[in-house]
Motif scaffolding. Structure first.
Motif, PDB file in Angstrom:
ATOM      1  N   LYS A 152       0.815  -1.179   0.109  1.00  0.00           N
ATOM      2  CA  LYS A 152      -0.005  -0.015   0.042  1.00  0.00           C
ATOM      3  C   LYS A 152       0.888   1.332   0.085  1.00  0.00           C
ATOM      4  O   LYS A 152       1.789   1.324   0.773  1.00  0.00           O
ATOM      5  CB  LYS A 152      -1.026   0.059   1.450  1.00  0.00           C
ATOM      6  CG  LYS A 152      -2.111  -0.992   1.087  1.00  0.00           C
ATOM      7  CD  LYS A 152      -3.182  -0.622   2.204  1.00  0.00           C
ATOM      8  CE  LYS A 152      -4.201  -1.609   2.307  1.00  0.00           C
ATOM      9  NZ  LYS A 152      -5.368  -1.085   3.226  1.00  0.00           N
ATOM     10  N   THR A 173      -5.361   3.103  -3.573  1.00  0.00           N
ATOM     11  CA  THR A 173      -5.319   2.458  -2.129  1.00  0.00           C
ATOM     12  C   THR A 173      -7.063   2.457  -1.930  1.00  0.00           C
ATOM     13  O   THR A 173      -7.363   1.740  -1.210  1.00  0.00           O
ATOM     14  CB  THR A 173      -4.544   3.290  -1.588  1.00  0.00           C
ATOM     15  OG1 THR A 173      -3.274   3.184  -1.969  1.00  0.00           O
ATOM     16  CG2 THR A 173      -4.609   2.821   0.113  1.00  0.00           C
ATOM     17  N   GLN A 174      -7.727   3.476  -2.294  1.00  0.00           N
ATOM     18  CA  GLN A 174      -8.954   3.524  -1.871  1.00  0.00           C
ATOM     19  C   GLN A 174      -9.753   2.074  -2.495  1.00  0.00           C
ATOM     20  O   GLN A 174     -10.453   1.708  -1.665  1.00  0.00           O
ATOM     21  CB  GLN A 174      -9.699   4.976  -2.497  1.00  0.00           C
ATOM     22  CG  GLN A 174     -11.098   4.885  -2.155  1.00  0.00           C
ATOM     23  CD  GLN A 174     -11.062   5.638  -0.815  1.00  0.00           C
ATOM     24  OE1 GLN A 174     -10.659   6.597  -0.335  1.00  0.00           O
ATOM     25  NE2 GLN A 174     -12.063   4.980  -0.072  1.00  0.00           N
ATOM     26  N   GLU A 180      -9.111  -0.927  -0.358  1.00  0.00           N
ATOM     27  CA  GLU A 180      -9.714  -0.811   0.852  1.00  0.00           C
ATOM     28  C   GLU A 180     -11.037  -1.132   0.515  1.00  0.00           C
ATOM     29  O   GLU A 180     -11.821  -1.834   1.103  1.00  0.00           O
ATOM     30  CB  GLU A 180      -9.630   0.401   1.593  1.00  0.00           C
ATOM     31  CG  GLU A 180      -8.020   0.433   2.287  1.00  0.00           C
ATOM     32  CD  GLU A 180      -7.736   1.778   2.530  1.00  0.00           C
ATOM     33  OE1 GLU A 180      -8.264   2.795   2.325  1.00  0.00           O
ATOM     34  OE2 GLU A 180      -6.631   1.696   2.872  1.00  0.00           O
TER      35      GLU A 180
END
Lengths: 69, 69, 69, 69, 69, 69
Positions: free
Chosen positions: A18, A41-42, A45
């Motif tokens: 990440k 990264t959003q 997640e």
């Protein structure tokens, strides 16, 4: 689900690295081949990506470059 | 040769479908997985792509999309 | 080596900016034109990219967008 | 006009090859370098692309692949 | 200005998340739809992107993937 | 289904133009915005794409280019 991507590979997340904006996901595919994807990264997640999770890699035919000797 | 593409798959041309501007190339990779690439017909001819020919598929990590249940 | 990319530009690394997941590489091409590539930091390291190193930029014809007045 | 594409090359259309869905445009850039773009035939017509016309090629840094010996 | 991109959406910057190499920009389009773009941080700064700023999102037809039930 | 693409737009096929290798699909999205996708003709047939059919357009954040006055 049917995808317009001609390349659809089911596999498992082998590793996840990440960064602040982007993350690097390595997927192990059947036959032991590995595919690396960079996703935001959003997204990583939101999708709950983690080692061992099942996922599918999609690649449009136009995104594939070929090289020959 | 070293490529910035994180995904480098060696294989053989399984089939080639030529159009006026673009051609569709199916590559058989180790373990029997197949990758489809759309390249310009000019490139397919320059590279001498034909059934059975060895070639390598290159895909940037940013071009790979993931989908999970 | 023959590439399906229709755009193949040989040049030298002018500068390299490394981030946690991605790195930004500026290549000086013949005639002084410059090309900027974002590659994963892992690739930049694998390729041993550094200022002055020779490298070739590959761009598929489908990745090029045109704008006219 | 400012573009998020890091690679912005002004040039002139050197040749145009039209297909039913896609067209292949070759642009001559400063210093004599050439860039090939595949655009939809609809776009080529909307933009009035023809030999000698001025146009600008835009390429995102993420679309550029590097290869080194 | 005419673009070869078939998808041209005018909108306003709703949010901007900056990283060391890349930044994530969310654009609000007519009808309330939102588009997310990852651009290099250098580009975001060159363009003076900030919340409320007007900008246009360009997407090539070849970059769009479709999925159907 | 969760996608790593940050841009996911549900809509209906407004028109479909088939070529020998590629096809051009226009999708009407909520609010009347339209998205054009180029997919291989093989994919269009596999997905049974036709006028009025429901489909979803997926675009990675890295594929979106921005332009500002």
């Amino acid at each position: 689900m049917k995808f317009s991507a001609r390349n659809v590979f089911r596999g498992k997340v082998k590793s996840l690295k990440k960064g602040p904006v982007n993350s690097e996901v390595t997927i192990e595919m059947p036959g032991g081949l590995e595919m690396v994807a960079t996703v935001t990264t959003q997204s990583a997640e939101n999708m709950g990506l983690a080692e061992g999770a099942e996922t599918t890699a999609l690649i449009k035919a136009t995104q594939v470059m070929l090289v020959s000797e």
